[in-house]
Design a protein around this motif. Sequence first.
Motif, PDB file in Angstrom:
ATOM      1  N   ARG A   1       0.847  -1.177   0.000  1.00 55.18           N
ATOM      2  CA  ARG A   1       0.000   0.000   0.000  1.00 55.18           C
ATOM      3  C   ARG A   1       0.883   1.227   0.000  1.00 55.18           C
ATOM      4  O   ARG A   1       1.857   1.310   0.724  1.00 55.18           O
ATOM      5  CB  ARG A   1      -0.904   0.017   1.225  1.00 55.18           C
ATOM      6  CG  ARG A   1      -1.962  -1.060   1.211  1.00 55.18           C
ATOM      7  CD  ARG A   1      -2.755  -1.061   2.494  1.00 55.18           C
ATOM      8  NE  ARG A   1      -3.320   0.254   2.738  1.00 55.18           N
ATOM      9  CZ  ARG A   1      -2.795   1.160   3.555  1.00 55.18           C
ATOM     10  NH1 ARG A   1      -1.672   0.894   4.187  1.00 55.18           N
ATOM     11  NH2 ARG A   1      -3.357   2.311   3.736  1.00 55.18           N
ATOM     12  N   LEU A   2       0.526   2.190  -0.824  1.00 47.11           N
ATOM     13  CA  LEU A   2       1.344   3.382  -0.967  1.00 47.11           C
ATOM     14  C   LEU A   2       0.857   4.518  -0.085  1.00 47.11           C
ATOM     15  O   LEU A   2       1.644   5.234   0.514  1.00 47.11           O
ATOM     16  CB  LEU A   2       1.341   3.832  -2.426  1.00 47.11           C
ATOM     17  CG  LEU A   2       2.104   5.114  -2.743  1.00 47.11           C
ATOM     18  CD1 LEU A   2       3.578   4.949  -2.414  1.00 47.11           C
ATOM     19  CD2 LEU A   2       1.942   5.477  -4.203  1.00 47.11           C
ATOM     20  N   LEU A   3      -0.448   4.696   0.019  1.00 47.09           N
ATOM     21  CA  LEU A   3      -1.014   5.849   0.721  1.00 47.09           C
ATOM     22  C   LEU A   3      -1.843   5.404   1.907  1.00 47.09           C
ATOM     23  O   LEU A   3      -2.666   4.501   1.795  1.00 47.09           O
ATOM     24  CB  LEU A   3      -1.900   6.655  -0.236  1.00 47.09           C
ATOM     25  CG  LEU A   3      -2.708   7.799   0.397  1.00 47.09           C
ATOM     26  CD1 LEU A   3      -1.783   8.919   0.869  1.00 47.09           C
ATOM     27  CD2 LEU A   3      -3.739   8.326  -0.582  1.00 47.09           C
ATOM     28  N   MET A   4      -1.633   6.044   3.051  1.00 45.31           N
ATOM     29  CA  MET A   4      -2.527   5.867   4.180  1.00 45.31           C
ATOM     30  C   MET A   4      -2.862   7.249   4.730  1.00 45.31           C
ATOM     31  O   MET A   4      -1.970   8.052   4.972  1.00 45.31           O
ATOM     32  CB  MET A   4      -1.914   5.011   5.283  1.00 45.31           C
ATOM     33  CG  MET A   4      -2.864   4.800   6.466  1.00 45.31           C
ATOM     34  SD  MET A   4      -2.147   3.785   7.774  1.00 45.31           S
ATOM     35  CE  MET A   4      -2.329   2.168   7.064  1.00 45.31           C
ATOM     36  N   LEU A   5      -4.148   7.530   4.892  1.00 48.13           N
ATOM     37  CA  LEU A   5      -4.565   8.819   5.422  1.00 48.13           C
ATOM     38  C   LEU A   5      -4.398   8.846   6.932  1.00 48.13           C
ATOM     39  O   LEU A   5      -4.443   7.815   7.605  1.00 48.13           O
ATOM     40  CB  LEU A   5      -6.023   9.089   5.054  1.00 48.13           C
ATOM     41  CG  LEU A   5      -6.345   9.144   3.559  1.00 48.13           C
ATOM     42  CD1 LEU A   5      -7.796   9.521   3.359  1.00 48.13           C
ATOM     43  CD2 LEU A   5      -5.437  10.122   2.840  1.00 48.13           C
ATOM     44  N   GLU A   6      -4.221  10.037   7.468  1.00 45.20           N
ATOM     45  CA  GLU A   6      -4.130  10.184   8.910  1.00 45.20           C
ATOM     46  C   GLU A   6      -5.456   9.795   9.551  1.00 45.20           C
ATOM     47  O   GLU A   6      -6.522   9.926   8.946  1.00 45.20           O
ATOM     48  CB  GLU A   6      -3.769  11.628   9.267  1.00 45.20           C
ATOM     49  CG  GLU A   6      -2.349  12.008   8.884  1.00 45.20           C
ATOM     50  CD  GLU A   6      -2.002  13.425   9.282  1.00 45.20           C
ATOM     51  OE1 GLU A   6      -2.869  14.103   9.864  1.00 45.20           O
ATOM     52  OE2 GLU A   6      -0.871  13.849   9.000  1.00 45.20           O
ATOM     53  N   GLU A   7      -5.394   9.340  10.775  1.00 48.07           N
ATOM     54  CA  GLU A   7      -6.584   8.883  11.473  1.00 48.07           C
ATOM     55  C   GLU A   7      -7.589  10.018  11.598  1.00 48.07           C
ATOM     56  O   GLU A   7      -7.240  11.150  11.924  1.00 48.07           O
ATOM     57  CB  GLU A   7      -6.208   8.361  12.860  1.00 48.07           C
ATOM     58  CG  GLU A   7      -7.304   7.538  13.508  1.00 48.07           C
ATOM     59  CD  GLU A   7      -6.779   6.717  14.669  1.00 48.07           C
ATOM     60  OE1 GLU A   7      -7.576   5.952  15.225  1.00 48.07           O
ATOM     61  OE2 GLU A   7      -5.592   6.847  15.011  1.00 48.07           O
ATOM     62  N   GLY A   8      -8.848   9.723  11.311  1.00 45.49           N
ATOM     63  CA  GLY A   8      -9.899  10.727  11.414  1.00 45.49           C
ATOM     64  C   GLY A   8     -10.133  11.517  10.143  1.00 45.49           C
ATOM     65  O   GLY A   8     -11.080  12.300  10.067  1.00 45.49           O
TER      66      GLY A   8
END
Length: 332
Positions: free
Chosen positions: A279-286
């Motif tokens: 996986r390349l992108l992970m958004l910040e929590e929330g």
Amino acid sequence: MSMDDIYDIEAEITFEHEDPERALIMALYFTHGELHFSPDSHQGWDIQFSKEGNRTLLPSGAILADFWFLNPHYQLGEMAVGRKFWIRRGSVHQGTGHITQILNLERSARKIVHYDLPVEVTFLQAPINNPSRYYSLLYGKHLDAYDLHQGVLFVSHDTPFVQIKKRQKKHLSIQASLNSAMLHQPLTIMYQRLNQQHEWLIHAPYAVDEQATSQPNNAIIARGQDIQPLKTSYGSIIVNLIIEARRIVNAKESLKGYLGFTYGTLFEGENYKLNGTERLLMLEEGQTVTVGQPVRGHLDLHGFAKHIEALPSGTEFVLRADDQTIAKGRVI
């Protein structure tokens, strides 16, 4: 059901055995196995079950149980309520199930995945599945980061190469064909864009059949500044490309068949495509995605130093999925 942080998923599972008593024992005490997304897949994901005291035996004979993944970050974008799966231990089929609830999958993934670069990303269209899936990353020196297009072009094996001189350098003139399916655009739009855009890259050829179903690698084998549409033929546009070739013989050998093709307002940079499991992108929590509104996240480049070094703060990039530019972003 237990909501302990260690468990990622709740699922309803039916264990299968010719002996009903043995099936019941498995339902109550099964500890670990492999989860597969189809009954004949060779790619399984290691899962660990909650203790027997945290399982509910349903009237149907199935159980409601929690489990966690050894590699939860690979499941983001794959897991959804209702999704069916198969369970094996080794080569032995043990049962089937479906997801009833996502518990702590995102939190578990955040504990494991190592982030390399904080980024701000604006999605240009609704993310496919969810904004945590893998993408192609394109970046570099360019005039307009978001005006580029990717697809496939075809060079016939009997197409003649015409050698010309241009600014005291050796060049090849070659004809190739493009159609709507190759570039994922209507023919009229292709004509318009090909007349406006003058830079292009040819990537390594597709490996197998004429249907071009396999993915090319990202090695650039030719580049140029001019695309000249010549005519239409059987639903395709025949174009002329002027190629700067250091080694004429090698160019003639490699520029045949179905080839990866990128054109538009291009750049000197990289086209970095993950292999489909990372996986390349992970958004910040929330963070939630609204098309056109920036959100914060991280790019996980899995320790590829050359990409990390080439993406200092302020660098702009695009993310692509299924040959479409889906988001633009910048390193923060």
